[in-house]
Write an enzyme that holds these catalytic residues in place. Structure first.
Site, PDB file in Angstrom:
ATOM      1  N   ASP A   7       0.874  -1.166   0.000  1.00 10.16           N
ATOM      2  CA  ASP A   7       0.000   0.000   0.000  1.00 10.16           C
ATOM      3  C   ASP A   7       0.918   1.224   0.000  1.00 10.16           C
ATOM      4  O   ASP A   7       1.472   1.584   1.030  1.00 10.16           O
ATOM      5  CB  ASP A   7      -0.895  -0.008   1.240  1.00 10.16           C
ATOM      6  CG  ASP A   7      -1.849   1.170   1.275  1.00 10.16           C
ATOM      7  OD1 ASP A   7      -2.242   1.664   0.201  1.00 10.16           O
ATOM      8  OD2 ASP A   7      -2.208   1.608   2.392  1.00 10.16           O
ATOM      9  N   GLU A  66      -1.170  -1.193  -4.931  1.00  4.74           N
ATOM     10  CA  GLU A  66      -2.403  -0.449  -5.181  1.00  4.74           C
ATOM     11  C   GLU A  66      -2.136   0.688  -6.159  1.00  4.74           C
ATOM     12  O   GLU A  66      -1.119   1.373  -6.060  1.00  4.74           O
ATOM     13  CB  GLU A  66      -2.946   0.110  -3.875  1.00  4.74           C
ATOM     14  CG  GLU A  66      -4.333   0.704  -4.020  1.00  4.74           C
ATOM     15  CD  GLU A  66      -4.922   1.094  -2.683  1.00  4.74           C
ATOM     16  OE1 GLU A  66      -5.870   0.433  -2.246  1.00  4.74           O
ATOM     17  OE2 GLU A  66      -4.407   2.058  -2.082  1.00  4.74           O
ATOM     18  N   ASP A 138      -2.628   0.879   7.124  1.00  2.00           N
ATOM     19  CA  ASP A 138      -1.744   0.696   5.965  1.00  2.00           C
ATOM     20  C   ASP A 138      -1.343  -0.768   5.806  1.00  2.00           C
ATOM     21  O   ASP A 138      -1.328  -1.305   4.701  1.00  2.00           O
ATOM     22  CB  ASP A 138      -0.486   1.568   6.104  1.00  2.00           C
ATOM     23  CG  ASP A 138      -0.810   3.047   6.127  1.00  2.00           C
ATOM     24  OD1 ASP A 138      -1.597   3.509   5.281  1.00  2.00           O
ATOM     25  OD2 ASP A 138      -0.273   3.757   7.003  1.00  2.00           O
TER      26      ASP A 138
END
Length: 168
Positions: A7, A66, A138
């Site tokens: 992430d 992502e 996260d």
């Protein structure tokens, strides 16, 4: 297959490692690397070094990152994009294939709803990986990205195998 989910973030970059065997998923580890330094080049270098250490320790076979969404803050989006570049670069340097998934695709895969909130994502990550220990959103998001890659990667592999079997 061992999967690293990332992430991206300039201050905090979440990471999560899972093993996937068919539909069975196992939690390995997760955490957050924090950028160090005052200037952007120093901060990016520190993220690179720390993420490289994660790869060395857990030896993933593939990775997933992502995708960046564009928001109203152009400068913030640009900085996030630079951190995302590190998230893509480190696994690529290690010779891994890297999948990329939009935030809504991750949420839809893990929760079933493309606009789920962080609490719902964390809950469903914990449901799918009961032994998971994550201390931040996260890290939970990174695990959700890894889960998405496990499901999407398997579907992609089956599709490629079907094409090969058909002689296409």
């Amino acid at each position: 297959m061992r999967i690293l989910g990332i992430d991206p973030g300039l201050r905090n970059m979440g990471w999560g490692v899972i093993d996937a065997q068919g539909t069975r998923l196992s939690y390995i580890a997760s955490g957050v690397v924090h950028s160090e330094g005052k200037e952007l080049p120093e901060r990016l270098l520190s993220l690179h070094r720390q993420l490289t250490d994660v790869l060395r320790e857990y030896k993933p076979e593939t990775a997933a990152v992502e995708k960046t969404f564009v928001n109203k803050d152009g400068v913030g989006t640009l900085k996030l994009g630079q951190a995302r570049g590190i998230a893509l670069l480190v696994p690529a340097q290690a010779g891994l294939t890297v999948g990329e998934y939009a935030p809504n695709e991750v949420k839809k895969t893990v929760v079933g709803v493309g606009h789920a909130d962080k609490v719902q994502v964390q809950h469903m990550v914990k449901m799918q990986l009961p032994s998971a220990e994550f201390k931040s959103a996260d890290a939970a998001d990174a695990l959700a990205i890894a889960i998405t890659h496990a499901y999407k990667g398997q579907a992609n592999d089956r599709y490629k195998a079907a094409l090969q079997a058909a002689g296409v």
